[in-house]
Write a protein that holds these residues in place. Sequence first.
Motif, PDB file in Angstrom:
ATOM      1  N   GLY A 135      51.575  37.127  40.317  1.00 40.19           N
ATOM      2  CA  GLY A 135      51.421  38.000  39.153  1.00 40.19           C
ATOM      3  C   GLY A 135      50.845  37.272  37.941  1.00 40.19           C
ATOM      4  N   LEU A 136      50.809  35.941  38.023  1.00 38.33           N
ATOM      5  CA  LEU A 136      50.409  35.162  36.835  1.00 38.33           C
ATOM      6  C   LEU A 136      48.978  35.432  36.354  1.00 38.33           C
ATOM      7  CD1 LEU A 136      51.452  31.602  35.923  1.00 38.33           C
ATOM      8  CD2 LEU A 136      49.031  32.125  35.916  1.00 38.33           C
ATOM      9  N   PRO A 137      47.973  35.422  37.237  1.00 40.87           N
ATOM     10  CA  PRO A 137      46.610  35.670  36.729  1.00 40.87           C
ATOM     11  C   PRO A 137      46.476  37.039  36.058  1.00 40.87           C
ATOM     12  CG  PRO A 137      46.544  34.784  38.960  1.00 40.87           C
ATOM     13  CD  PRO A 137      47.963  35.129  38.679  1.00 40.87           C
ATOM     14  N   LEU A 138      47.161  38.053  36.620  1.00 38.65           N
ATOM     15  CA  LEU A 138      47.082  39.394  36.023  1.00 38.65           C
ATOM     16  C   LEU A 138      47.742  39.392  34.640  1.00 38.65           C
ATOM     17  CD1 LEU A 138      48.003  41.436  39.229  1.00 38.65           C
ATOM     18  CD2 LEU A 138      45.726  40.889  38.350  1.00 38.65           C
ATOM     19  N   ALA A 139      48.856  38.671  34.555  1.00 36.23           N
ATOM     20  CA  ALA A 139      49.537  38.563  33.257  1.00 36.23           C
ATOM     21  C   ALA A 139      48.641  37.853  32.230  1.00 36.23           C
ATOM     22  CB  ALA A 139      50.859  37.808  33.423  1.00 36.23           C
ATOM     23  N   VAL A 157      29.436  33.624  32.165  1.00 41.35           N
ATOM     24  CA  VAL A 157      29.720  35.067  32.033  1.00 41.35           C
ATOM     25  C   VAL A 157      29.158  35.576  30.713  1.00 41.35           C
ATOM     26  CG1 VAL A 157      31.797  35.248  33.486  1.00 41.35           C
ATOM     27  CG2 VAL A 157      32.020  34.489  31.125  1.00 41.35           C
ATOM     28  N   ARG A 158      28.931  36.892  30.660  1.00 42.48           N
ATOM     29  CA  ARG A 158      28.326  37.440  29.453  1.00 42.48           C
ATOM     30  C   ARG A 158      29.328  38.160  28.544  1.00 42.48           C
ATOM     31  NH1 ARG A 158      23.018  40.403  31.543  1.00 42.48           N
ATOM     32  NH2 ARG A 158      23.878  39.981  33.584  1.00 42.48           N
ATOM     33  N   TRP A 191      37.491  40.079  35.214  1.00 40.21           N
ATOM     34  CA  TRP A 191      37.233  40.471  36.609  1.00 40.21           C
ATOM     35  C   TRP A 191      37.144  39.244  37.510  1.00 40.21           C
ATOM     36  CZ3 TRP A 191      38.280  44.825  38.716  1.00 40.21           C
ATOM     37  CH2 TRP A 191      38.201  46.005  37.982  1.00 40.21           C
ATOM     38  N   LEU A 192      36.593  38.170  36.972  1.00 38.35           N
ATOM     39  CA  LEU A 192      36.471  36.933  37.750  1.00 38.35           C
ATOM     40  C   LEU A 192      37.854  36.357  38.084  1.00 38.35           C
ATOM     41  CD1 LEU A 192      34.066  35.063  38.650  1.00 38.35           C
ATOM     42  CD2 LEU A 192      34.662  33.640  36.702  1.00 38.35           C
ATOM     43  N   LEU A 229      42.124  35.796  42.267  1.00 40.92           N
ATOM     44  CA  LEU A 229      43.463  36.055  42.806  1.00 40.92           C
ATOM     45  C   LEU A 229      43.369  36.698  44.190  1.00 40.92           C
ATOM     46  CD1 LEU A 229      46.588  36.333  42.604  1.00 40.92           C
ATOM     47  CD2 LEU A 229      46.207  38.492  41.411  1.00 40.92           C
ATOM     48  N   VAL A 230      42.514  37.715  44.303  1.00 39.29           N
ATOM     49  CA  VAL A 230      42.339  38.396  45.596  1.00 39.29           C
ATOM     50  C   VAL A 230      41.854  37.392  46.649  1.00 39.29           C
ATOM     51  CG1 VAL A 230      41.015  40.180  46.822  1.00 39.29           C
ATOM     52  CG2 VAL A 230      41.886  40.636  44.518  1.00 39.29           C
TER      53      VAL A 230
END
Lengths: 559, 41
Positions: A79-83, B12-13, B20-21, B26-27
Amino acid sequence: MSLLDWLVLCLTLASIIGYGIYRSRRAQNLESYLTGGHSMAWWQVCLSVMATQASAVTFLSGPGQAYTDGMRFVQFYFGLPLAMIVISVTFVPIFHKLNVLTAYEFLEGRFDLKTRTLTSLLFLVPRWLSTGISIYAPSIILSTIFGWDIVSTNLAMGGLLLIYTVLGGSRAVSYTHTQQMFIVLGGMALAGYLVVRLLPGDMGFVDTLRVAGKMGKLNTINWEFNLADRYNVWSGLIGGFFLQLSYFGTDQSQVGRYLGGESIGQSRLGLLMNGIIKIPMQFFILLVGALVFVFYQFEQPPLLFNRAAIETVEHTAEYRELQQQHTRHFSEKKKAVTELSAALKEGNEARIAPLQEQVNTLNKEDAGLRSQAQKLVNAKGGDGNDTNYVFLSFVVEYLPKGVVGLLIAVIFVASMGSIAAAINSLTSSFVVDIYRRMWVRDASERHYVNVSRISTAGWGLLSISVAMYASRVGSLIEAVNILGSLFYGTILGVFIVAFYFRKIGANATFWAAILAEAIVVVCWWLDLTAFLWLNLIGCVALVGIGWLLHLTGMDKKQA
Amino acid sequence: MEDEQEGLPPFVRSWKQLYWLVAANLVALILLFAWFTNAFS
């Protein structure tokens, strides 16, 4: 420890303290003492937030956790990057534009003084307790290795970092964080490399991973949705998101770090880079633990890793019997693991499955022996949980001279980084939200800086006193996170209402915070769910109750 | 008013692209870990 180890340890610590003192200059007013005068570039912000979060607990318990439970703990950080994204969008610009010294200062403008004070107290109490646990973590290293008295050890540990934290405040803390993170990451990378080097000659890195995987230690992903399971993808993404959002968005120990950024952009970029780097870093720390686990398939591990605990029971007939069984199991398991490793190399599928089953059965039986030994220790009034001793025991026993000193320094340095930030944040909140706001309102800048220095020393001593009682809390890394989860959800809820529910006013939010906190404590007390979900429960409960109280007209009565 | 582009890395711009990056990273990590777990279990 050898003379070389002592030399490496002392030089490393002296360099941190010396650099911290050097950076202590120029703290002329309260703002520069508490935030460092907004002078940090993004990479300093990034390293500082990482050093604050990654305490000695991370490097002691992390590998031990992978040894006993596999690598599934990495999901906790999903959850850290989303936070980081949400905080960069919402929290950072607001805090910067309002030029606040603490996150809670903002709440008085949005709600009222009582809500600000309540939230500040909800931060101060758990942060103080968890700082005590963070002091205890490196202290057990000293007390275990040198047989020192734990009280003196805790005092020594807290005293070293107080030298530069009291003198230099936030600026000294942030600058030393940069130096600390390089030492910590370098030391852990060296440890990982040496573990693989210590494995039997024919075992390469990939072979080691294969064995660890077959023995269930590389379980980084579990897709199953289960509320009672502490670590799976969903608890990490949802529960972890709320925990990290609360921690980074509302815990002054982190807010103070990125408030030190020289601009909104630098603070944002520092946080977002943390969102990219943190999970791989945690994966790597856990991987070291999994590698240590494989190492101990070829070298007999002690039945328990805590030598002090063993001493309390080793004279009993029961323990001796367990020890004998453990030795027999090890010989049998080593043979099976060696055969499994060979079968994996050959790709002999017909042999792999039965050997894997045999190895895992033996492993379970050995875990049962460990569990019985732990119960024996507990029955004698000791602490049988030895998760925190696994990595340390390996380092001291098997790593070469000089590296032992470096890794002990890593534990110290990591600890100093997070404790210094925590104590600095306790001071910020106490001085800004309570002392300056409610007790002494119009004193000089010099007066507030002096009070901040006294407060820093005071919080340091209070945290050391908590450290005296931290030996009975099991896995330290979990204890810190459970403690955070008990309060963070409610604190986050207050900020969520402040940012996104403009209609809900001060009275509704204040009483909703008290009720939400009660709900969280009841859920934890009755063990209704895994601790990560407490963050979500606290936050949702506060927003829901706050909305209902608002509908009853509570806020209108206030107006 | 602070420059919105200040601090933005050169690849990035806009901040939106960087968000989004981070999410895409994360994904990718979760998928990599899923592969890692399956490949070695």
